[in-house]
Structure formats: structure tokens, C-alpha cells
Enzyme design. Sequence first.
Site, mmCIF file in Angstrom:
data_model
loop_
_atom_site.group_PDB
_atom_site.id
_atom_site.type_symbol
_atom_site.label_atom_id
_atom_site.label_comp_id
_atom_site.label_asym_id
_atom_site.label_seq_id
_atom_site.Cartn_x
_atom_site.Cartn_y
_atom_site.Cartn_z
ATOM 1 N N LYS A 197 0.817 -1.023 0.031
ATOM 2 C CA LYS A 197 0.106 0.266 -0.165
ATOM 3 C C LYS A 197 0.764 1.255 -0.069
ATOM 4 O O LYS A 197 0.612 2.202 -0.758
ATOM 5 C CB LYS A 197 -1.157 0.209 1.164
ATOM 6 C CG LYS A 197 -2.070 -0.996 1.198
ATOM 7 C CD LYS A 197 -2.670 -1.202 2.252
ATOM 8 C CE LYS A 197 -3.735 -2.238 2.360
ATOM 9 N NZ LYS A 197 -4.539 -2.518 3.649
ATOM 10 N N GLN B 17 -4.931 -1.729 9.367
ATOM 11 C CA GLN B 17 -5.170 -2.974 9.150
ATOM 12 C C GLN B 17 -5.654 -4.115 9.843
ATOM 13 O O GLN B 17 -5.331 -4.080 11.297
ATOM 14 C CB GLN B 17 -3.580 -3.286 8.728
ATOM 15 C CG GLN B 17 -3.201 -4.451 8.023
ATOM 16 C CD GLN B 17 -3.781 -4.820 6.701
ATOM 17 O OE1 GLN B 17 -3.646 -3.777 6.160
ATOM 18 N NE2 GLN B 17 -4.248 -6.051 6.470
ATOM 19 N N ASP C 14 -11.617 2.191 3.655
ATOM 20 C CA ASP C 14 -11.960 0.825 3.886
ATOM 21 C C ASP C 14 -13.593 0.750 3.384
ATOM 22 O O ASP C 14 -13.900 -0.316 3.020
ATOM 23 C CB ASP C 14 -11.641 0.220 4.946
ATOM 24 C CG ASP C 14 -10.475 -0.775 4.586
ATOM 25 O OD1 ASP C 14 -9.825 -0.911 3.534
ATOM 26 O OD2 ASP C 14 -9.527 -0.788 5.650
#
Length: 304
Positions: A54, A98, A121
Site C-alpha cells: 500500500k 489493518q 476501507d
Amino acid sequence: MTAVRIDGKAIAAELREKIAKEAETLIGETGVVPGIAVVIVGEDPASKVYVASKGKAAKECHFHSVEHALSADIGEAELLDLITKLNEDDAIHGILVQLPLPDHIDEAKVLDLIRPDKDVDGFHPINVGLLTSGARDKAMVPCTPAGTLILAKRAIGNLSGKDAVVIGRSNIVGKPMAALLLAESCTVTIAHSRTQNLEDIVRGADILVAAVGRPQMVKGDWIKEGAVVLDVGMNRIPAPERGEGKTRLVGDVDYDSAAERAGYITPVPGGIGPMTIALLMANTLTAARRKAGLDDLDYAELLG
């Protein structure tokens, strides 16, 4: 027939290139540099590799990128305090935590604290509600389903009227995937590992999204001739042919047998996975554009 392999890795690279150009334009015209903060708790090797990917993608896209690597024993209050600070940081447009988090931390409490406009997200209840109520243009859409939809449209164009089956009912993939397909005017069935007569249901699918988390569960003879097969699964299985203790990645679909019947199919790896990271960059750019008062981009149209 032999299916056309949908090269998600190549399409994701093309999309990241488009996003980089759009980011350059945004920076040049407004001075707004898209910013993303990634928070990782603990030392999980797979998570660390994913976070590094990422960070690399963010750099390619000319984003401001920061990583907060925290100890696995960090207190919940300290993590929530960090999220609050990132919420208030004007240089950060997207926040990603995460998963999974350690057991002593309430995952829902952490995700719900992220401001919906920075929730790249797409997991915040407000974004879930906007998506499922048909207000996709105001939501942050979860990255994996959004990338999967782009691959489906890249394969066959207009999805209207198609029969779609989603195997998997998770909040991360299955449910938002179904909402996206409904918005494309598909007729959608959500199935899962306990669905009765699953094989028969899958055989009726023009579009199949497999996201159940069971290696090679979907067999080739389940697939309708000419169907689009989108394999979200990422499972590691033993690979003794590679040496003692070696493993390999496979999807939820038995690729070789399914490819003999499908019209289009995504491989694992190299299919949906790269699109997830590309759509994370897309969501971050969207958040920055919204903050600058600009309209959203249609990333499927950007790809042509």
C-alpha cells in the site's frame, strides 16, 4: 471453450497510472495532496507485506503517505487516541486500520471512530448504509468489491439484467458486492457455505463472485458456459511439489476446471488482489477531491 483470463495485475497497474495523473492534476490545480495514513498493530508478516504494498502504491500515485506501526500490546485507548488525531489532521484524507487487530482491542469501536469521509476501507456503518440504500455517490465503497465490479465491467461491459451469484455473506466482500451488483441492475443471489443445492444455484449464474474462504470449493462443472467468474478467495495450501513445507496460493474456485467452461475468469494470485490496493488509492483520491469540493471520478470510465 477456454476462458479469457482477466489480468487484474495489469488492469490495476493501468488504474494506478490513471490515478497518479489525476492526483497530479489535483495537486497542480488546488494544492491538495491526497494523504493516507495506514495503522498496523503487531508483527503479522502477511499484514506487513500488504501494508508495504500500500505504501509503494501511494508513492507511485504521488500521495502523502504515513504509516503508524504499533506494538501488539498497545492499549485500546492509545489506539483510539491515534485515530482521533488522524481524524483531525487536514493532511490526511484516508485512514486505514489493518485488520485483524489483537483480541484485547474492540475492532468495531476502532473502525466506527474513523470519520466516514476518511473511511477509505468503506467499513463505517454510515458508508455501509449509504451504499445499501442506493447512495453510492456519497459513500466510500469497500475496495475489494469495487475492484471486482470494475473487472466484471471490463470483461463484458453492461451488466444489466445478468443473473449474479455471490458466494459469501461477509460485511467486507459479500454484502457490499451484492449491493454493487444490484445497483448495476443485476438479479442477485447471496449464497454461502450452508446454502442448500449450492451447485445448482451457481450453475444459473452469468456472473459468479466467489468469496467464501474455502480453497477450490467451486468446481468446474458448477460453472455456466460462458460465465464471468470472479475469484476473491486467497487460500494457502500445501505444495509438496515445490519442496518440503512449501505452500501455494489458490482461490475459492478450482481454476483449471472452471476455465474450461467460463467465458472470463480471474486467477489467484494476480486477479482481485491487485485491484484491492488500486481501489484503496482510488478511494483516497476520492476523499481528497471531495474535500476540495470536486466531483467524484468514475474509475471504470477512466479505464475505458
